[in-house]
Design an enzyme around this catalytic site. Structure first.
Site, PDB file in Angstrom:
ATOM      1  N   ASP A 111       0.774  -1.252   0.096  1.00 47.12           N
ATOM      2  CA  ASP A 111       0.156  -0.301  -0.074  1.00 47.12           C
ATOM      3  C   ASP A 111       0.806   1.285   0.052  1.00 47.12           C
ATOM      4  O   ASP A 111       1.723   1.448   0.935  1.00 47.12           O
ATOM      5  CB  ASP A 111      -0.902   0.012   1.247  1.00 47.12           C
ATOM      6  N   ASP A 119     -13.254  -3.669  -1.362  1.00 43.66           N
ATOM      7  CA  ASP A 119     -12.851  -3.162  -0.028  1.00 43.66           C
ATOM      8  C   ASP A 119     -14.318  -3.159   0.710  1.00 43.66           C
ATOM      9  O   ASP A 119     -15.040  -2.210   0.983  1.00 43.66           O
ATOM     10  CB  ASP A 119     -12.526  -1.575  -0.033  1.00 43.66           C
TER      11      ASP A 119
HETATM   12  O1  1PR Z   1     -10.364   3.240  -5.247  1.00 49.97           O
HETATM   13  O2  1PR Z   1      -9.431   2.385  -7.553  1.00 49.97           O
HETATM   14  O3  1PR Z   1      -8.393   4.455  -6.248  1.00 49.97           O
HETATM   15  O4  1PR Z   1      -8.337   2.251  -5.655  1.00 49.97           O
HETATM   16  C1  1PR Z   1      -7.725   2.455  -4.308  1.00 49.97           C
HETATM   17  C2  1PR Z   1      -6.919   1.090  -3.745  1.00 49.97           C
HETATM   18  O5  1PR Z   1      -6.505   1.438  -2.492  1.00 49.97           O
HETATM   19  C3  1PR Z   1      -8.268   0.003  -3.557  1.00 49.97           C
HETATM   20  O6  1PR Z   1      -7.333  -1.247  -3.968  1.00 49.97           O
HETATM   21  C4  1PR Z   1      -8.233  -0.019  -2.104  1.00 49.97           C
HETATM   22  O7  1PR Z   1      -8.271  -1.452  -1.647  1.00 49.97           O
HETATM   23  C5  1PR Z   1      -6.904   0.376  -1.525  1.00 49.97           C
HETATM   24  N1  1PR Z   1      -6.925   1.213  -0.390  1.00 49.97           N
HETATM   25  C6  1PR Z   1      -7.364   2.327  -0.132  1.00 49.97           C
HETATM   26  N2  1PR Z   1      -7.344   2.836   0.894  1.00 49.97           N
HETATM   27  C7  1PR Z   1      -6.388   1.758   1.707  1.00 49.97           C
HETATM   28  C8  1PR Z   1      -6.178   2.018   3.123  1.00 49.97           C
HETATM   29  O8  1PR Z   1      -5.497   0.975   3.687  1.00 49.97           O
HETATM   30  N3  1PR Z   1      -6.197   3.042   3.787  1.00 49.97           N
HETATM   31  N4  1PR Z   1      -5.593  -0.235   1.053  1.00 49.97           N
HETATM   32  C9  1PR Z   1      -6.450   0.970   0.896  1.00 49.97           C
HETATM   33  C10 1PR Z   1      -6.043  -1.322   0.931  1.00 49.97           C
HETATM   34  C11 1PR Z   1      -5.854  -3.322   1.624  1.00 49.97           C
HETATM   35  C12 1PR Z   1      -4.974  -4.740   1.333  1.00 49.97           C
HETATM   36  C13 1PR Z   1      -4.057  -4.762   2.330  1.00 49.97           C
HETATM   37  C14 1PR Z   1      -4.543  -6.256   2.664  1.00 49.97           C
HETATM   38  C15 1PR Z   1      -3.473  -7.013   3.593  1.00 49.97           C
HETATM   39  N5  1PR Z   1      -5.301  -2.165   1.453  1.00 49.97           N
HETATM   40  O9  1PR Z   1      -4.579  -4.708  -0.097  1.00 49.97           O
HETATM   41  O10 1PR Z   1      -2.743  -5.029   1.767  1.00 49.97           O
HETATM   42  O11 1PR Z   1      -5.592  -5.718   3.489  1.00 49.97           O
HETATM   43  O12 1PR Z   1      -3.044  -6.532   4.764  1.00 49.97           O
HETATM   44  P1  1PR Z   1      -2.808  -7.490   5.955  1.00 49.97           P
HETATM   45  O13 1PR Z   1      -2.022  -8.477   5.357  1.00 49.97           O
HETATM   46  O14 1PR Z   1      -1.865  -6.676   6.679  1.00 49.97           O
HETATM   47  O15 1PR Z   1      -4.079  -7.441   6.683  1.00 49.97           O
HETATM   48  P2  1PR Z   1      -8.982   3.104  -5.903  1.00 49.97           P
END
Ligand code: 1PR
Length: 552
Positions: free
Chosen positions: A248, A406
């Site tokens: 991320d 999400d």
């Molecule tokens: O909406 O097309 O602009 O895409 C934004 C992207 O960013 C989406 O794929 C969304 O999932 C991601 N995103 C947005 N905000 C966050 C955040 O964390 N605040 N991250 C975010 C999403 C989730 C996972 C993470 C897993 C594993 N991250 O990909 O890596 O939950 O984590 P873990 O193993 O530590 O539990 P757009």
């Protein structure tokens, strides 16, 4: 000197990077005459059979390419570069292929009459699989026991008419041709440029070989006769479950692009509110490549705020990562249409094209997928071909389009409370003892909830042409408490495209659990890898002990 036949689709940068890394030099085909002047030609085709052939025709490359191939000069086709050697493909009825090899490319499961829904595995095949060599070739020296990265929905099958060409077969629900070779003309269905050290070995074999002669291999008893003659023979190779490392990425308060990691999507430290900084994107990606990650995903998590194409650092991250990382790279965040500060309109296709050119193999659409699906459902499931998802899938192929979901749990006392959504009984009751829940899709990194559930979104995206689902779970993210098996089961049961389980991994047992309980095609983790709590190799060793196939 390698001549690269780039007809403008997909990620050719990776092939170029792999050849350069191996010490080769690259010349691009600019005009038809360049093809016949080549010493060795690589044709890395991706996308649609019909558009690849049309593009060869329009550029005037078809005749010299046919002449080059018929003369048996050194050639390595990759993916569509293999399929176009055949006579035709069910992917583009009525379009003639190069016709060097007898046979028509069919979709997995066809034409034996297996309805797509009955095919035992997800389509497209996205992931690592082995080779069952039928001939001895210097091309496969020192790598024929390894697994390679495949991405395709269509495949060639061996028959009595083309058996002389078959260098290797692979099993994915059925046997198909994974490599062909006749003299110096060779092609593989998999992507050597994305197949880690094994793929680089194969490419080096092609680059260095003076002669690429094949010799007949006496087939060992368990592999003879070929699948074409004996369809009952199965199990020659086994597809691997993928382990994906996710980065991320966002700017911290000092404006540096950092890898961060949230707890239920909150990436700021509780103590001082600073954005958690877990390292630099390219360095971390390279580390995970060497540690055995089967794929790397970059998510630009605040891209919804900015003008995506002004986020040049992200493009640079991809460009630099693709010079060092030879497994598939996915990029998500901000794949949508937008108008910049000067009033210039960019389509989502243009945004995606920039990322593909920078080295992405797949793009992942998050928030925009929700908008697209809401409109699609409002039209009564009528496609109009105009959405980001449809346009990118049409141009680059379904396999290049991942949908990142999400979702967040919404507890209800009974299914009647949420009649428009997929409600499931849950083994983990809600705060007021609710025994049912549905999974609400969110946008903008979980900041806004929508009136759409995860299973509905996933199925609608599949109908619109998506090739894969990246299934996060806000409740589980960063908790180390294991994947949300109920969610993953629900979505896996709703679609036939591959599903990547994400969020909550805390120990190797969580990976075996998710594969066994849900049939997920891949599992993604972030925090445990960033914090060195568990190594990727540990996860794979654990899976192996449980009889789950992985790539070594
Ligand atoms: O909406 O097309 O602009 O895409 C934004 C992207 O960013 C989406 O794929 C969304 O999932 C991601 N995103 C947005 N905000 C966050 C955040 O964390 N605040 N991250 C975010 C999403 C989730 C996972 C993470 C897993 C594993 N991250 O990909 O890596 O939950 O984590 P873990 O193993 O530590 O539990 P757009």
């Amino acid at each position: 000197m390698i001549t690269l036949l780039d007809y403008g689709a997909g990620n050719v940068r990776s092939v170029r990077n792999a050849v350069l890394k191996l010490g080769g030099e690259i010349r691009e085909v600019r005009e038809p005459a360049d093809i016949l002047q080549a010493d060795k030609l690589i044709f890395p085709g991706v996308g649609n059979f019909g558009s690849a052939m049309a593009s060869l025709q329009e550029r005037g490359w078809l005749a010299p390419l046919t002449e080059y191939l018929r003369a048996g000069r050194p050639y390595l086709g990759i993916c569509l570069g293999l399929q176009t050697l055949f006579e035709a493909s069910a992917e583009a009825p009525g379009v003639a292929g190069l016709g060097l090899i007898k046979g028509v490319i069919q979709r997995f499961g066809a034409p034996e009459g297996v309805a797509t829904g009955d095919f035992p595995l997800a389509i497209p095949q996205i992931g690592w699989n082995g080779l069952a060599p039928r001939l001895d070739s210097p091309l496969l020296a020192d790598c024929q026991q390894e697994k390679f990265y495949f991405v395709h929905s269509y495949r060639a099958a061996a028959s009595s008419e083309n058996r002389d060409w078959v260098l290797a077969e692979t099993t994915y629900g059925e046997d198909f041709i994974s490599a062909v070779q006749m003299g110096a003309v060779a092609a593989c269905q998999f992507h050597p440029e994305k197949s880690g050290p094994a793929g680089l070995t194969l490419l080096a074999n092609f680059l260095r070989a003076e002669k690429l002669a094949v010799t007949e291999r006496p087939a060992p008893p368990d592999r003879a006769p070929s699948a074409a003659a004996d369809p009952s023979r199965r199990g020659a190779t086994r597809p691997a479950k993928r382990i994906i490392a996710c980065l991320d990425v966002r700017n911290n308060d000092q404006g540096d692009l950092v890898v961060t990691k949230g707890d239920q999507y909150d990436v700021r430290e509780a103590a001082d509110g600073v954005v958690r900084n877990l390292g630099k994107p390219v360095e971390l990606a390279e580390r995970y490549y060497h540690e055995g990650a089967d794929e790397i995903t970059f998510l630009n998590i605040t891209a919804f705020r900015a003008f995506p194409l002004e986020d040049q650092p992200m493009l640079e991250v991809l460009e630099r990562a693709s010079e060092r990382v030879f497994v598939p790279l996915t990029i998500g965040g901000g794949i949508r249409e937008f108008t910049d500060a000067h009033g210039r309109f960019y389509s989502a296709l243009e945004v995606a094209a920039r990322y593909f050119r920078a080295g992405a193999d797949k793009i992942s659409i998050g928030s925009d997928a929700v908008t697209v699906v809401e409109a699609y459902l409002a039209r009564g499931r009528q496609k109009d071909g105009r959405s980001s998802l449809e346009q990118i899938a049409e141009r680059y192929g379904s396999q290049a389009v991942v949908i990142s979901i999400d979702p967040r749990r919404v507890y209800v006392r009974s299914p009647a409370e949420a009649p428009r959504h997929h409600v499931i009984p849950t083994a983990f009751p809600g705060p007021a003892g609710e025994e049912y829940c549905w999974y609400q899709c969110t946008v903008k990194g979980g900041r806004e909830g929508c009136d759409l559930d995860a299973a509905t979104l996933a199925l609608a995206c599949q109908e619109l042409g998506a090739g894969e689902i990246l299934l996060n779970c806000i409740d589980k993210d960063g908790t180390n408490s294991g994947f949300d098996l109920e969610l993953i089961q629900l979505v896996k049961g709703a679609v036939t495209i591959p599903v990547i389980a994400s969020s909550g991994a805390g120990k190797p047992e969580h990976f075996s659990e998710v594969f066994i309980a849900t049939g997920a095609d891949a599992a993604l983790a972030a925090g445990i890898f960033h914090r060195h709590e568990v190594e990727i190799s540990e996860v794979k060793q654990h899976l192996k002990r449980h009889g789950i196939e992985t790539r070594d």
